[in-house]
Scaffold this motif. Structure first.
Motif, PDB file in Angstrom:
ATOM      1  N   THR A  97      32.051  38.981  20.923  1.00  0.00           N
ATOM      2  CA  THR A  97      31.310  38.151  21.884  1.00  0.00           C
ATOM      3  C   THR A  97      31.898  38.278  23.282  1.00  0.00           C
ATOM      4  OG1 THR A  97      30.626  36.621  20.180  1.00  0.00           O
ATOM      5  CG2 THR A  97      30.678  35.755  22.394  1.00  0.00           C
ATOM      6  N   TYR A  98      31.010  38.627  24.204  1.00  0.00           N
ATOM      7  CA  TYR A  98      31.383  38.707  25.620  1.00  0.00           C
ATOM      8  C   TYR A  98      31.845  37.320  26.062  1.00  0.00           C
ATOM      9  CZ  TYR A  98      30.559  40.587  30.397  1.00  0.00           C
ATOM     10  OH  TYR A  98      30.677  41.054  31.672  1.00  0.00           O
ATOM     11  N   VAL A  99      32.867  37.252  26.912  1.00  0.00           N
ATOM     12  CA  VAL A  99      33.357  35.934  27.337  1.00  0.00           C
ATOM     13  C   VAL A  99      32.303  35.119  28.078  1.00  0.00           C
ATOM     14  CG1 VAL A  99      35.855  36.340  27.368  1.00  0.00           C
ATOM     15  CG2 VAL A  99      34.468  36.964  29.361  1.00  0.00           C
ATOM     16  N   PRO A 109      29.342  47.083  34.354  1.00  0.00           N
ATOM     17  CA  PRO A 109      28.760  47.399  33.029  1.00  0.00           C
ATOM     18  C   PRO A 109      27.630  46.469  32.593  1.00  0.00           C
ATOM     19  CG  PRO A 109      31.172  47.310  32.929  1.00  0.00           C
ATOM     20  CD  PRO A 109      30.779  46.786  34.278  1.00  0.00           C
ATOM     21  N   GLU A 110      27.331  45.411  33.364  1.00  0.00           N
ATOM     22  CA  GLU A 110      26.158  44.587  33.049  1.00  0.00           C
ATOM     23  C   GLU A 110      24.878  45.190  33.643  1.00  0.00           C
ATOM     24  OE1 GLU A 110      27.099  40.690  34.516  1.00  0.00           O
ATOM     25  OE2 GLU A 110      28.796  40.483  33.172  1.00  0.00           O
ATOM     26  N   CYS A 111      25.011  46.317  34.380  1.00  0.00           N
ATOM     27  CA  CYS A 111      23.821  46.974  34.931  1.00  0.00           C
ATOM     28  C   CYS A 111      23.101  47.740  33.819  1.00  0.00           C
ATOM     29  CB  CYS A 111      24.219  47.965  36.030  1.00  0.00           C
ATOM     30  SG  CYS A 111      24.859  47.202  37.525  1.00  0.00           S
ATOM     31  N   GLY A 160      32.948  49.812  35.818  1.00  0.00           N
ATOM     32  CA  GLY A 160      34.074  49.015  35.347  1.00  0.00           C
ATOM     33  C   GLY A 160      33.922  47.574  35.793  1.00  0.00           C
ATOM     34  N   SER A 161      34.845  46.751  35.341  1.00  0.00           N
ATOM     35  CA  SER A 161      34.814  45.323  35.690  1.00  0.00           C
ATOM     36  C   SER A 161      34.964  45.169  37.203  1.00  0.00           C
ATOM     37  CB  SER A 161      35.963  44.610  34.988  1.00  0.00           C
ATOM     38  OG  SER A 161      37.180  44.891  35.659  1.00  0.00           O
ATOM     39  N   THR A 162      34.834  43.956  37.667  1.00  0.00           N
ATOM     40  CA  THR A 162      34.935  43.733  39.120  1.00  0.00           C
ATOM     41  C   THR A 162      36.315  44.164  39.637  1.00  0.00           C
ATOM     42  OG1 THR A 162      35.521  41.416  38.664  1.00  0.00           O
ATOM     43  CG2 THR A 162      33.218  41.885  39.160  1.00  0.00           C
ATOM     44  N   THR A 163      37.364  43.853  38.881  1.00  0.00           N
ATOM     45  CA  THR A 163      38.698  44.269  39.328  1.00  0.00           C
ATOM     46  C   THR A 163      38.861  45.780  39.220  1.00  0.00           C
ATOM     47  OG1 THR A 163      39.736  42.152  38.888  1.00  0.00           O
ATOM     48  CG2 THR A 163      41.180  44.075  38.794  1.00  0.00           C
TER      49      THR A 163
HETATM   50  P1  13P Z   1      34.079  40.634  35.421  1.00  0.00           P
HETATM   51  O1  13P Z   1      34.783  40.291  34.154  1.00  0.00           O
HETATM   52  O2  13P Z   1      33.896  42.101  35.603  1.00  0.00           O
HETATM   53  O3  13P Z   1      34.724  39.995  36.583  1.00  0.00           O
HETATM   54  O4  13P Z   1      32.584  40.093  35.327  1.00  0.00           O
HETATM   55  C1  13P Z   1      32.279  38.750  35.209  1.00  0.00           C
HETATM   56  C2  13P Z   1      30.876  38.496  35.504  1.00  0.00           C
HETATM   57  O5  13P Z   1      30.379  37.417  35.359  1.00  0.00           O
HETATM   58  C3  13P Z   1      30.114  39.620  35.980  1.00  0.00           C
HETATM   59  O6  13P Z   1      28.834  39.248  36.231  1.00  0.00           O
END
Ligand code: 13P
Ligand code: SF4
Length: 325
Positions: free
Chosen positions: A137-139, A224-226, A238-241
């Motif tokens: 599960t995604y956080v 990666p949510e795109c 990649g993630s925002t960071t």
């Molecule tokens: P990150 O974990 O990449 O910061 O993403 C959180 C988020 O809500 C992206 O939409």
């Protein structure tokens, strides 16, 4: 009428001046000063996600980062009060990892379209439909959904988490695009749920290709949510960071961050050499957090995040299992 502050722009202002006119800074500076004082008197810290506005990110945050970093840091903190400058699921995660501390979210409406897309009953039904298949599960979900899961993941560790289970098939919920993007990087069969991020699903391949034609040499970085076709076409995902670190490493002449608008705003300060092309979308949930609400939250100690003890233990286990990887 209150007296108008005549304070001159200070060092902090240098970091946010592309976004805040000098004439407006005294109002912001008053809030920043009040928040700093309240943090001291309350023994409080502010955790801020990368999507927070520059005045929050640069002027009052104690820790900034992506979801994974904020979760890890939340666990290491010694403050009495943690204020989440982010969205509700992030505050819940901080509370799961700090059950004996006060965790505050300045606005209860700071939700997330992914978190709203799935309920604990949905997860239980998925388990019945797919017996024995582990649930990753995604956080970006409620604590109640996490409690029904085997392990959590974030955008920066999803492939690693999926592969850590050593099984041929997993359910990766609730973001269908994240699941599709992970599936491309692993031999594990990834089954998805139909949740979407309302911010990232708006980036389309055609628009990105137009940008590439308009800006030859453009580096395209996609969260990666795109959509999968957008991520497949990107130079990096990649993630925002992770996006921010890519810019630190590569210093592209021009970059488009396919993510929330404040990302470019926050990073540009330390990268004057990079031209940020901004086809960004705002997250209406993240933008519910403001300096005024942070101040109010610290003054009144609202809104305190509480998690039903019936779910907290199981949800914590799913988050801890991720953090232990
Ligand atoms: P990150 O974990 O990449 O910061 O993403 C959180 C988020 O809500 C992206 O939409
Ligand atoms: Fe949720 Fe998308 Fe906003 Fe992130 S950007 S908090 S995933 S709606």
């Amino acid at each position: 009428m209150p007296e108008v502050s005549v304070r001159q722009p200070d060092a902090l202002y240098e970091r946010v001046k592309p976004f805040i006119p000098a004439v407006e800074w005294p109002v912001f500076a008053d809030e920043v000063e009040a928040i700093s004082e309240l943090k001291r008197s309350r023994h409080a810290v502010i955790l801020a996600h990368n999507y927070q506005t520059p005045e929050i990110y640069h002027c009052v945050a104690d820790v900034v980062g992506d979801s994974l970093h904020l979760a890890r840091e939340a666990r290491r903190l010694s403050a009495d009060v943690i204020v989440m400058a982010g969205v509700y699921f992030m505050a819940e995660t901080a509370k799961l990892l700090n059950p004996n501390r006060k965790v505050l979210i300045p606005d209860l409406e700071a939700g997330c379209s992914l978190a709203e897309s799935i309920t604990p009953e949905d997860v239980r039904a998925l388990r019945v439909a797919h017996p024995g298949v582990p649930v990753v599960t995604y956080v970006n979900t409620s604590a109640a959904v996490k409690a029904e899961s085997d392990v959590c993941c974030t955008s920066s560790n999803a492939v690693r988490v999926v592969e850590s289970l050593g099984v041929p098939r997993v359910l990766l919920i609730p973001d269908r695009y994240l699941a599709a993007n992970v599936a491309r990087q692993t031999p594990v069969e990834v089954m998805a749920w139909d949740g979407r991020c309302i911010v990232h699903e708006r980036f389309g391949l055609e628009a990105v290709q137009t940008l590439r034609r308009e800006h030859p040499g453009l580096a395209v970085l996609a969260h990666p949510e795109c959509r999968p076709e957008v991520v497949a076409d990107a130079d990096f995902s990649g993630s925002t960071t992770a996006m921010s670190e890519y810019i630190d490493r590569h210093h592209p002449a021009a970059v488009a961050l396919l993510t929330e608008c404040s990302m470019s705003d926050n990073i540009t300060v330390d990268h004057p050499e990079v031209r940020f092309i901004r086809p960004c979308n705002l997250c209406p949930y993240m933008k519910r957090i403001t300096l005024a609400k942070l101040r109010r939250s610290l003054e009144s100690l609202e809104h305190e995040v509480e998690i039903d003890p019936a779910v907290a233990g199981r949800a914590r286990r799913a988050v801890e299992r991720m953090l232990a990887l």
